[in-house]
Design a protein around this motif. Structure first.
Motif, PDB file in Angstrom:
ATOM      1  N   GLN A  46      28.955  34.446  46.832  1.00 20.15           N
ATOM      2  CA  GLN A  46      30.057  33.480  46.840  1.00 20.15           C
ATOM      3  C   GLN A  46      30.466  33.197  45.402  1.00 20.15           C
ATOM      4  OE1 GLN A  46      31.447  32.088  49.777  1.00 20.15           O
ATOM      5  NE2 GLN A  46      30.145  33.596  50.842  1.00 20.15           N
ATOM      6  N   ILE A  47      31.699  33.556  45.052  1.00 26.01           N
ATOM      7  CA  ILE A  47      32.177  33.359  43.689  1.00 26.01           C
ATOM      8  C   ILE A  47      32.699  31.931  43.527  1.00 26.01           C
ATOM      9  CG2 ILE A  47      34.499  34.240  44.179  1.00 26.01           C
ATOM     10  CD1 ILE A  47      34.364  35.603  41.369  1.00 26.01           C
ATOM     11  N   SER A  48      32.420  31.319  42.376  1.00 24.78           N
ATOM     12  CA  SER A  48      32.795  29.924  42.136  1.00 24.78           C
ATOM     13  C   SER A  48      34.312  29.786  41.997  1.00 24.78           C
ATOM     14  CB  SER A  48      32.107  29.407  40.878  1.00 24.78           C
ATOM     15  OG  SER A  48      32.518  30.157  39.747  1.00 24.78           O
ATOM     16  N   GLY A  51      35.686  31.191  38.969  1.00 22.66           N
ATOM     17  CA  GLY A  51      35.431  32.618  38.792  1.00 22.66           C
ATOM     18  C   GLY A  51      34.366  32.967  37.791  1.00 22.66           C
ATOM     19  N   VAL A  54      28.574  33.484  40.342  1.00 25.56           N
ATOM     20  CA  VAL A  54      28.429  33.928  41.725  1.00 25.56           C
ATOM     21  C   VAL A  54      27.095  33.405  42.245  1.00 25.56           C
ATOM     22  CG1 VAL A  54      28.359  35.868  43.329  1.00 25.56           C
ATOM     23  CG2 VAL A  54      29.734  36.033  41.235  1.00 25.56           C
ATOM     24  N   THR A  77      29.594  35.922  35.880  1.00 25.70           N
ATOM     25  CA  THR A  77      30.453  37.086  36.106  1.00 25.70           C
ATOM     26  C   THR A  77      30.748  37.851  34.823  1.00 25.70           C
ATOM     27  OG1 THR A  77      32.409  35.661  35.941  1.00 25.70           O
ATOM     28  CG2 THR A  77      31.545  36.095  38.144  1.00 25.70           C
ATOM     29  N   ASN A 403      38.280  35.640  44.494  1.00 23.38           N
ATOM     30  CA  ASN A 403      38.706  34.522  43.654  1.00 23.38           C
ATOM     31  C   ASN A 403      40.148  34.802  43.243  1.00 23.38           C
ATOM     32  OD1 ASN A 403      39.084  33.188  40.787  1.00 23.38           O
ATOM     33  ND2 ASN A 403      37.457  32.063  41.837  1.00 23.38           N
ATOM     34  N   THR A 408      40.026  38.453  41.011  1.00 23.24           N
ATOM     35  CA  THR A 408      38.814  39.259  41.074  1.00 23.24           C
ATOM     36  C   THR A 408      38.146  39.103  42.439  1.00 23.24           C
ATOM     37  OG1 THR A 408      37.514  37.466  40.083  1.00 23.24           O
ATOM     38  CG2 THR A 408      38.359  39.176  38.600  1.00 23.24           C
ATOM     39  N   VAL A 410      34.064  39.863  44.403  1.00 21.99           N
ATOM     40  CA  VAL A 410      32.673  40.301  44.300  1.00 21.99           C
ATOM     41  C   VAL A 410      32.255  40.874  45.644  1.00 21.99           C
ATOM     42  CG1 VAL A 410      32.050  38.697  42.474  1.00 21.99           C
ATOM     43  CG2 VAL A 410      31.829  37.976  44.853  1.00 21.99           C
ATOM     44  N   ILE A 424      31.423  43.226  40.685  1.00 24.00           N
ATOM     45  CA  ILE A 424      32.668  42.496  40.548  1.00 24.00           C
ATOM     46  C   ILE A 424      33.755  43.484  40.145  1.00 24.00           C
ATOM     47  CG2 ILE A 424      32.259  41.880  38.129  1.00 24.00           C
ATOM     48  CD1 ILE A 424      33.678  39.214  38.711  1.00 24.00           C
TER      49      ILE A 424
END
Length: 555
Positions: A46-48, A51, A54, A77, A403, A408, A410, A424
């Motif tokens: 899960q990407i923040s 960005g 993760v 990342t 994201n 981007t 992941v 990524i």
């Protein structure tokens, strides 16, 4: 010979012997069954929101306790620091989900609460029902009747401190999603008549091992016997922990809740025919107010409809659905107001879409699928309804998370010689970078068998994919025993993936052949349905022709 040369010679022999022993000890070896205990498994990246990080789940094997343990980890990342463990409780933690502002991370864990538990759940003043796609998804069994700790929802600030327990639902939480404004969560939990009974009765004469079922579905592989509890939806206030049940019903399950962009409504999946436990597969997409109340039906097919996803403007809901029994699902669009027939979102789709997700501009829909022995990400251009492949290569790409502000994504990748690692890339699949190197120390100790892909002709002159694993130290012309592995399913596919057992066989001197005969997914509906009413017919020919082709190719 003088004494000094003798000592020198003996020393030289000793050094060479020691060096040979060291090299022998360091020489890579074949894969063993016991290597499984050392594997590290990554899942659910899960990407923040910004960005930069993760969150993912790392699972290891605790051999002494004969169980798996999972924890949440983080990685930057930009590769500026090594991955680090984020949750440290001895109890398993999983399902990390970022708050919309990125200031905290919610996750599920069965850990004991370090503080007073949240207030008890309350029923909606106007409860309504809702179901989940399959019986297995909602009605678990014996484990639900035990006193084992259930997963509850926890919140951990990115600025540090202890995790705060948010929910206190009797049967725990299996899934949750943040509201768009981050003030609430919709959670999936189980409830049923059995919860009102006093299961702690001391008198054993009041207990019985008799089970009374009124439906044809009464158990499921691995989960066991069904009980009378069903999965339903609760809306939980993040600050207070107050939980309000918004769906109910003893004859169906609710699943896959999705918030509308304005946070006022929730779409979910349910089989409301009341026949879910009598082999009926007619799940539908429904919408309910986040406060509970009347349901609006969105989907319009007599077979399974799933994966509801709101368009960014909240006007449309995309979902996957089948028109006829056992069709490959298509991607459909329907107005979020309901009562209007759905329309196809993608022309010419003959794959099985999963992980459906909108782009932030509403012009694209992304999905993952198995395709010809591989697994990849695809994009649907909504205005033209055209489909394009995004990721490529001899590998399996899964668990994509996007994201949009940083453009981007992941995802996890594995292949014949690697377990999953995190990558990524840009939204078009370019600029790919690897973020983790799990199992790297172990991998340096191992020798992996080569796997070669080839095609051959099956029944009706169909093109069939075959995969041949060469034994370690393969020598052309030498005879080896060969294992033929036939995948189950009924539908499913073999392909470019990590197969521990095949590497074990190859290390013991066996060749392995595996194929994708008719009945396999990833080759279109005609191929998958090619075994209907003919098991052991042309599929048998497809497989045995593969054996002949392998013997000819590798004499």
């Amino acid at each position: 010979m003088k004494l000094f040369p003798k000592i020198f010679l003996l020393t030289l022999i000793f050094c060479f012997s020691l060096m040979s022993l060291t090299l022998a000890q360091q020489a890579p070896r074949g894969v063993t069954p016991e290597d499984y205990f050392s594997f590290e498994f990554i899942s659910d990246p899960q990407i923040s929101p910004d960005g930069k990080l993760v969150a993912y789940v790392l699972t290891k094997i605790d051999r002494a306790q004969n169980r798996r343990t999972s924890s949440v980890w983080m990685v930057a990342t930009d590769g500026s620091r090594a991955p680090w463990q984020f949750t440290t409780s001895p109890q398993t933690s999983n399902s990390p989900r970022w708050s919309p502002d990125g200031n905290s991370l919610a996750f599920l864990s069965s850990r004991p609460s370090p503080e007073p538990t949240a207030p008890p759940a309350t029923a909606s003043p106007n409860p309504t029902a809702g179901p989940t796609p399959a019986a297995a998804a909602g009605a678990i069994s014996g484990a639900a009747l035990s006193d084992q700790p259930r997963n509850q929802l926890y919140l951990l600030s990115m600025s540090g401190g202890e995790a705060r327990r948010i929910t206190n639902l009797k049967n725990g939480v299996s899934l949750f999603r943040w509201s768009p404004d981050g003030t609430r969560l919709v959670v999936v939990s189980r409830i049923g008549p059995g919860d009102s009974r006093n299961d702690s009765r001391a008198d054993s004469r009041d207990r019985s091992d008799v089970r009374h079922y009124k439906n044809t579905s009464y158990k499921f592989n691995d989960t066991g016997w069904f009980d009378d509890r069903r999965t339903h939806l609760w809306v939980v206030d993040v600050k207070s922990g107050n939980a309000q049940q918004i769906t109910e019903g003893n004859d169906w399950n609710d699943s896959d809740p999705q918030w509308s962009p304005d946070g006022k409504r929730i779409a979910f999946v349910s089989n409301r025919t009341g026949k879910e436990y009598d082999e009926n597969r007619n799940t539908d997409v429904w919408v309910i107010s986040a406060e509970g109340g009347k349901l609006t039906k969105i989907s319009d097919h007599d077979e399974a409809d799933n994966q509801p996803r709101w368009s960014p403007d909240g006007k449309w809901i995309a979902f996957t659905g089948e028109v006829h029994d056992r069709d490959h699902p298509k991607i459909w669009l329907a107005p979020a107001t309901g009562a209007v027939p759905s329309i196809l979102a993608a022309n010419g789709l003959d794959l099985i879409p999963g992980g459906l997700e909108w782009s932030d501009d509403g012009k694209s829909l992304y999905f993952e699928t198995g395709v010809k022995g591989e697994n990849h990400l695809f994009r649907v251009d909504v205005p033209t309804k055209s489909i394009a492949q995004v990721t490529f290569g001899m590998r399996a790409v899964r668990s994509v998370d996007f994201n949009w502000p940083t453009r981007t994504m992941v995802y996890l990748v594995n292949d014949f010689k690697h377990l999953d690692d995190l990558f990524i890339a840009d939204l078009n699949g370019k600029g790919e970078r690897k973020l983790t190197n799990l199992n790297e120390a172990l991998w340096k100790q191992l020798r992996f068998a080569e796997v070669e892909r080839f095609s051959y002709k099956g029944a009706d002159d169909w093109d069939i994919d075959g995969f041949f694993v060469k034994p370690i130290d393969w020598q052309a012309g030498k005879k080896y025993p060969m294992i033929l592995s036939v995948h189950g399913g009924l539908a499913g596919q073999y392909g470019v993936d990590w197969y521990h057992e095949f590497q074990v066989y190859a290390a013991r001197g066996y060749a392995v052949l595996f194929t994708n005969p008719r009945g396999s997914t990833g080759y279109g509906q005609k191929c998958e349905r090619g075994i209907v009413n003919e098991w052991g017919g042309k599929d048998f020919i497809d497989i045995m022709n593969g054996v002949d082709a392998a013997l000819k190719r590798y004499p």
